[in-house]
Design a protein around this motif. Structure first.
Motif, PDB file in Angstrom:
ATOM      1  N   ALA A  50       0.842  -1.199   0.000  1.00 56.09           N
ATOM      2  CA  ALA A  50       0.000   0.000   0.000  1.00 56.09           C
ATOM      3  C   ALA A  50       0.871   1.241   0.000  1.00 56.09           C
ATOM      4  O   ALA A  50       1.909   1.289   0.669  1.00 56.09           O
ATOM      5  CB  ALA A  50      -0.932   0.008   1.206  1.00 56.09           C
ATOM      6  N   ILE A  51       0.443   2.235  -0.759  1.00 52.12           N
ATOM      7  CA  ILE A  51       1.104   3.535  -0.790  1.00 52.12           C
ATOM      8  C   ILE A  51       0.054   4.595  -0.505  1.00 52.12           C
ATOM      9  O   ILE A  51      -0.990   4.651  -1.164  1.00 52.12           O
ATOM     10  CB  ILE A  51       1.776   3.806  -2.150  1.00 52.12           C
ATOM     11  CG1 ILE A  51       2.819   2.729  -2.458  1.00 52.12           C
ATOM     12  CG2 ILE A  51       2.428   5.188  -2.168  1.00 52.12           C
ATOM     13  CD1 ILE A  51       3.443   2.866  -3.831  1.00 52.12           C
ATOM     14  N   THR A  52       0.316   5.435   0.486  1.00 54.22           N
ATOM     15  CA  THR A  52      -0.608   6.493   0.886  1.00 54.22           C
ATOM     16  C   THR A  52       0.121   7.827   0.834  1.00 54.22           C
ATOM     17  O   THR A  52       1.268   7.926   1.275  1.00 54.22           O
ATOM     18  CB  THR A  52      -1.135   6.261   2.315  1.00 54.22           C
ATOM     19  OG1 THR A  52      -1.777   4.986   2.383  1.00 54.22           O
ATOM     20  CG2 THR A  52      -2.123   7.341   2.713  1.00 54.22           C
ATOM     21  N   ALA A  53      -0.534   8.850   0.298  1.00 51.87           N
ATOM     22  CA  ALA A  53       0.036  10.198   0.262  1.00 51.87           C
ATOM     23  C   ALA A  53      -1.054  11.203   0.590  1.00 51.87           C
ATOM     24  O   ALA A  53      -2.212  11.035   0.192  1.00 51.87           O
ATOM     25  CB  ALA A  53       0.644  10.499  -1.105  1.00 51.87           C
ATOM     26  N   GLY A  54      -0.685  12.258   1.325  1.00 50.14           N
ATOM     27  CA  GLY A  54      -1.671  13.272   1.669  1.00 50.14           C
ATOM     28  C   GLY A  54      -1.012  14.483   2.291  1.00 50.14           C
ATOM     29  O   GLY A  54       0.194  14.522   2.509  1.00 50.14           O
ATOM     30  N   LYS A  55      -1.832  15.500   2.585  1.00 47.76           N
ATOM     31  CA  LYS A  55      -1.359  16.696   3.261  1.00 47.76           C
ATOM     32  C   LYS A  55      -2.544  17.429   3.869  1.00 47.76           C
ATOM     33  O   LYS A  55      -3.706  17.166   3.518  1.00 47.76           O
ATOM     34  CB  LYS A  55      -0.600  17.632   2.312  1.00 47.76           C
ATOM     35  CG  LYS A  55      -1.483  18.308   1.258  1.00 47.76           C
ATOM     36  CD  LYS A  55      -0.664  19.197   0.320  1.00 47.76           C
ATOM     37  CE  LYS A  55      -0.073  20.402   1.013  1.00 47.76           C
ATOM     38  NZ  LYS A  55      -1.104  21.378   1.458  1.00 47.76           N
ATOM     39  N   THR A  85       2.623  14.089   3.712  1.00 40.66           N
ATOM     40  CA  THR A  85       2.882  12.753   4.236  1.00 40.66           C
ATOM     41  C   THR A  85       2.888  11.746   3.095  1.00 40.66           C
ATOM     42  O   THR A  85       2.021  11.792   2.222  1.00 40.66           O
ATOM     43  CB  THR A  85       1.810  12.345   5.264  1.00 40.66           C
ATOM     44  OG1 THR A  85       1.790  13.290   6.335  1.00 40.66           O
ATOM     45  CG2 THR A  85       2.084  10.954   5.825  1.00 40.66           C
ATOM     46  N   ILE A  86       3.862  10.850   3.123  1.00 39.56           N
ATOM     47  CA  ILE A  86       3.862   9.721   2.198  1.00 39.56           C
ATOM     48  C   ILE A  86       4.283   8.489   2.985  1.00 39.56           C
ATOM     49  O   ILE A  86       5.198   8.539   3.808  1.00 39.56           O
ATOM     50  CB  ILE A  86       4.788   9.953   0.992  1.00 39.56           C
ATOM     51  CG1 ILE A  86       4.667   8.784   0.006  1.00 39.56           C
ATOM     52  CG2 ILE A  86       6.235  10.185   1.418  1.00 39.56           C
ATOM     53  CD1 ILE A  86       5.281   9.062  -1.348  1.00 39.56           C
ATOM     54  N   ALA A  87       3.551   7.411   2.788  1.00 36.14           N
ATOM     55  CA  ALA A  87       3.813   6.181   3.535  1.00 36.14           C
ATOM     56  C   ALA A  87       3.693   4.988   2.611  1.00 36.14           C
ATOM     57  O   ALA A  87       2.801   4.933   1.755  1.00 36.14           O
ATOM     58  CB  ALA A  87       2.834   6.044   4.698  1.00 36.14           C
ATOM     59  N   THR A  88       4.593   4.056   2.769  1.00 32.52           N
ATOM     60  CA  THR A  88       4.547   2.796   2.022  1.00 32.52           C
ATOM     61  C   THR A  88       4.604   1.648   3.027  1.00 32.52           C
ATOM     62  O   THR A  88       5.361   1.693   4.003  1.00 32.52           O
ATOM     63  CB  THR A  88       5.721   2.677   1.045  1.00 32.52           C
ATOM     64  OG1 THR A  88       6.963   2.731   1.771  1.00 32.52           O
ATOM     65  CG2 THR A  88       5.695   3.815   0.043  1.00 32.52           C
ATOM     66  N   THR A  89       3.796   0.628   2.778  1.00 33.55           N
ATOM     67  CA  THR A  89       3.738  -0.533   3.664  1.00 33.55           C
ATOM     68  C   THR A  89       3.666  -1.796   2.828  1.00 33.55           C
ATOM     69  O   THR A  89       2.853  -1.887   1.900  1.00 33.55           O
ATOM     70  CB  THR A  89       2.516  -0.468   4.593  1.00 33.55           C
ATOM     71  OG1 THR A  89       2.565   0.727   5.362  1.00 33.55           O
ATOM     72  CG2 THR A  89       2.491  -1.656   5.544  1.00 33.55           C
ATOM     73  N   GLY A  90       4.496  -2.759   3.192  1.00 36.37           N
ATOM     74  CA  GLY A  90       4.457  -4.055   2.531  1.00 36.37           C
ATOM     75  C   GLY A  90       4.341  -5.173   3.552  1.00 36.37           C
ATOM     76  O   GLY A  90       4.950  -5.105   4.629  1.00 36.37           O
ATOM     77  N   ARG A  91       3.526  -6.174   3.229  1.00 33.50           N
ATOM     78  CA  ARG A  91       3.353  -7.309   4.136  1.00 33.50           C
ATOM     79  C   ARG A  91       3.383  -8.601   3.349  1.00 33.50           C
ATOM     80  O   ARG A  91       2.801  -8.691   2.257  1.00 33.50           O
ATOM     81  CB  ARG A  91       2.026  -7.200   4.898  1.00 33.50           C
ATOM     82  CG  ARG A  91       1.908  -8.176   6.072  1.00 33.50           C
ATOM     83  CD  ARG A  91       0.591  -7.988   6.802  1.00 33.50           C
ATOM     84  NE  ARG A  91      -0.526  -8.506   6.036  1.00 33.50           N
ATOM     85  CZ  ARG A  91      -0.925  -9.780   6.068  1.00 33.50           C
ATOM     86  NH1 ARG A  91      -0.267 -10.671   6.817  1.00 33.50           N
ATOM     87  NH2 ARG A  91      -1.948 -10.176   5.358  1.00 33.50           N
TER      88      ARG A  91
END
Length: 837
Positions: A191-196, A204-210
């Motif tokens: 998942a990749i999330t970006a916002g402000k 904000t930018i966040a990446t998560t892998g599972r």
């Protein structure tokens, strides 16, 4: 118009909840109790009970479940923020001063963050090493940092909102937050999330892998890794030290050839009210293997955070030219006999480099009906602090130079815990078997302060955050052991009674014995009453006992002395003792319609000898000595106080006061089926009020501001309506949260106090997601859709509204009231792309 829109949303949502067609469950026990969470009342829980097979609907104590589906639809991938939006009795810290802004915390049921026990898969989580010293509603916190656990690794969260120290030990006065990890053996996600924020920045930018893999025939390995960048936000207006209300440069604030219009972000030169800029990397591995009757399990976490927080703006730093021929540092400006190290003034940064890791493992199984679990858990948190873009005034004056960056030292906290838990059911001829459980716990805690570079603490030290001196450095240790006994019986089919007792002994604070009784009676399949009565305790954290440091602003200096130090004794304060509590709760569980579950619980929590900071006890006010004992206490630490600031004082942690908290929690949940899909609903509401019933501090140490932080700075009520619409490949979620008003008593000079009020607010969160194929999803959303922000700190009473407002002696304008439960930054919009495989 916005207010009308919010009322329409609430009205329409409530109408649908009342008039909608509830889905019929096959059994009453599986009625949806938290449908928006992706789980229901039939979920087997492991928190708040030692028995097996207990569901959320049948729990004798209130347990709210937050599922992975609900966690995945929070715009900001931050566990603190997720629980703040989803659990009414949970309040996340929105802003902190100095080092507190680098590791924000949270609290449960309006008590201290230290009063909620955090478990990771049922095992005690180690606390943060960063003690929150700055005055405010979260002062004294050193609770485990939930932000270091990525939500993608969690299957569900069980929040026990009931005193449970007799079951789990110290800290569980307000309740327990148990993070249950995923245990899949196949699949994964990215998942990749970006916002402000709308107006205040904070990109904000966040990446998560599972990834989940099988381990042999009967095992699994789950790994989750993530990276998140969050930029600083910026609030406030022209600083009254450099411009007037019209933005005109004030006379006397410019050097020849160096007008302050050259200062960064002029005239908004003071960025103190802002989020810290942070880079956070986390990793979590969870594994297990079932050998048939015996299971090995283990998990490990690692997190690294690098964060920088803005401090107060300082004006041009001026000293006299050294007269002994020593050279002046390059870059300094010489004007007559004066030397300016920062001709435009400067904004120091406080930087934290944090490394946190933990490992937990054990073996569990069943032998002749005896269920047993033997485990060990170790966690360590290290926080290194640095002051950046600053100066040491004394060093510059004495030697003609000063570094701009300082290594300040920091903290290390660790916890090692061994547990043995045993349980068995016995058939004694009652309506159900009797469940007997007992266990032992051995724990070792350490807390270390390590010194900074000599330049960071020389005389007055680095501006904004002086380094830790060798005299402040040192290590504190504690060992403890505990034993518990837990018994659950059913005298008749509809009635359950649980008794729990616990004995704990600490090497530094002595021993204690506490107990709990829990009962529930089911009058029918659709109605039950439940209640608990318990005693509890919390051992003072090693940080509260041993922390010592210096806090400085442009016009003041406060020396924090250790509670167990000679300096504290000189002021009449003794070593800390445990906090003790008495908890009562009474609740009902009702199923008025098929598929609808209602829980209502009222509670009272009394806490004696609560630990808090004394607040600043002034020794120097406007350069005049008002309390020589304070100056003597500072001298006993080996420190020379800053003679260039008008206000000098000390503070320490002490068993300061007694409190009584009363409240009520309501949860209503159901599911509506329609031709276009289904809507999962939940209505969560809480009302609570804390009163200081007795204080052990003089009025000069327990100020009206300090009292208001305990009694008034959090909203008394919080109501959340959650709806999740699922229709084919489309989902739409809506959260409407209503916050009550709150206020604190503020003062520019410590003498006159006035009310800084935050009115009630309705906060709307929305998200729309579309899944074109099974493995791909796109989502867009907004938290605080209508950009609601708290009001500014009011002007001093009796003066015009355009007059300056004072914050720690620094004149600012349009500074927000930073204890708003919904934060200070306003609306936040985001987008997310996620892939499952």
């Amino acid at each position: 118009m916005i207010i009308s829109s919010r009322r329409l949303v609430l009205s329409a949502s409530l109408l649908a909840l009342i008039a909608g067609s509830p889905a019929h469950a096959e059994e009453a026990e599986s009625a949806a109790a938290a449908a928006d969470a992706g789980v229901d009342a039939g979920t087997i829980i492991v928190t708040g009970t030692r028995a097996t097979g207990i569901t959320a609907a049948d729990s004798p104590a209130p347990v709210q479940i937050v599922g992975s589906e609900q966690l995945s639809r929070i715009g900001q991938p931050n566990l603190n923020q997720a629980l703040n939006q989803l659990v009414p009795s949970f309040t996340a810290q929105a802003f902190g001063g100095d080092a507190s802004n680098l590791t924000l915390t949270a609290k449960l049921r309006g008590l201290s963050p230290n009063h909620a026990l955090v478990l990771l898969d049922g095992k005690r989580r180690h606390p943060s090493a960063n003690l929150h010293v700055t005055a405010g509603p979260f002062q004294g916190a050193s609770a485990p940092d939930l932000d270091l656990i990525n939500p993608a690794a969690i299957e569900r969260i069980e929040v026990l909102t009931d005193g449970a120290a007799a079951q789990y030990g110290s800290d569980a006065i307000a309740g327990v937050i148990n993070l249950i990890l995923k245990k899949d053996s196949s699949g994964g996600s990215l998942a990749i999330t970006a916002g402000k924020h709308y107006e205040t920045g904070g990109e904000t930018i966040a990446t998560t892998g599972r990834l989940a893999l099988p381990l042999g025939e009967n095992g699994f390995v789950n790994a989750t890794v993530s990276y998140r960048f969050h930029d600083t936000t910026r609030l406030g207006d022209g600083d009254r030290r450099v411009v007037d209300i019209n933005g005109n440069l004030l006379p006397g604030v410019s050097l020849a050839g160096y007008p302050l219009t050259g200062a960064a972000n002029f005239p908004k030169v003071n960025p103190i009210f802002s989020d810290a800029k942070s880079h956070l990397t986390t990793a979590l591995v969870n594994a297990g293997y079932d050998f048939g009757g015996v299971e090995l399990y283990a998990n490990g976490t690692f997190a690294r955070r690098v964060a920088t927080a803005n401090e107060q703006y300082r004006g041009p730093l001026v000293v006299l030219r050294p007269n002994d021929g020593r050279p002046i540092q390059a870059g300094a400006v010489v004007v007559g006999s004066n030397v300016y190290a920062f001709p435009y003034g400067f904004v120091p940064l406080l930087k934290a480099t944090e490394e946190d890791w933990a490992v937990s493992g054990g073996v569990r199984g069943e032998t002749d009906g005896w269920r047993w679990d033997l485990s060990a858990t170790f966690g360590r948190d290290r926080v290194s602090l640095a002051t950046i873009d600053s100066a040491n005034f004394s060093l510059f004056q004495d030697f003609g130079y000063t570094p701009r960056d300082f290594q300040d030292g920091g903290f290390i906290g660790s916890q090692l815990t061994f547990n043995l838990d045993v349980a068995k059911e016995f058939d004694l001829g009652l309506s159900k078997p009797v469940n007997l459980a007992f266990g032992l716990e051995r724990r070792r805690d350490t807390y270390t302060i390590f010194a900074g570079d000599p330049e960071s603490y020389y005389r007055t030290g680095a501006q904004s955050f002086p380094g830790f001196q060798p005299s402040s450095a040192g290590q504190s240790k504690r060992k403890s052991w505990a034993g518990y006994l837990d018994l659950t019986v059913h005298p008749v089919e509809a009635w359950s009674v649980s008794l729990a007792g616990r004995y704990e002994d600490y090497t530094d604070i002595g021993d204690t014995a506490i107990g709990k009784i829990t009962t529930r009676y089911d009058f029918s399949d659709g109605f039950a009453l439940r209640g608990t009565a318990s005693t509890g305790f919390r051992a003072p954290s090693l940080g509260e006992s041993a922390y010592r440091a210096i806090s400085v602003s442009p016009t003041s200096e406060t020396v924090q002395v250790a509670a167990n130090s000679r300096a504290a004794a000189l002021l009449g304060y003794s070593a800390l003792k445990p906090e003790k509590s008495t908890n009562f709760s009474l609740g009902l569980v009702a199923r008025p319609l098929p598929g609808v579950t209602v829980t209502l619980d009222v509670y009272q929590i009394k806490v004696r000898d609560r630990i808090a900071s004394t607040g600043t006890i002034n020794g120097l006010r406007n350069f005049a000595v008002v309390n020589q004992a304070v100056l003597d206490a500072i001298a006993s630490t080996g420190r020379e106080y800053d003679k260039t600031v008008p206000q000098v004082g000390v503070s320490t942690f002490t068993n300061a006061f007694d409190t009584r908290t009363r409240g009520v929690d309501l949860v209503v949940a159901t599911t509506t089926e329609a031709s276009f899909g289904k809507i999962d609903w939940s209505l969560n509401a809480t009302y609570g009020q804390t009163k200081v019933t007795g204080t052990k501090l003089p009025a000069t140490a327990f100020t009206p501001t300090a009292r208001s932080y305990i009694e008034k700075a959090a909203p008394r009520y919080k109501v959340g309506l959650n709806a999740l619409l699922t229709s084919g490949n489309f989902t739409f979620s809506l959260r409407e949260t209503l916050y009550g008003s709150a206020y604190a008593l503020l003062s520019p000079d410590g003498a006159a106090f006035y009310e800084g009020r935050i009115g009630g607010a309705a906060i709307t969160d929305v998200e729309a997601a579309y899944r074109p194929v099974e493995w791909l999803e796109f989502a867009i959303g907004a938290n605080n859709l209508f950009d609601k922000r708290p009001p500014d700190i009011p002007a001093v009473p009796g003066s015009a509204a355009t007059n300056p407002v004072y914050i720690n002696g620094a004149q600012v304008h349009n500074a927000p009231l930073n204890y708003a439960a919904y934060g200070i930054n306003g609306g936040y919009y985001y987008g997310r792309v996620s892939v499952k495989f």
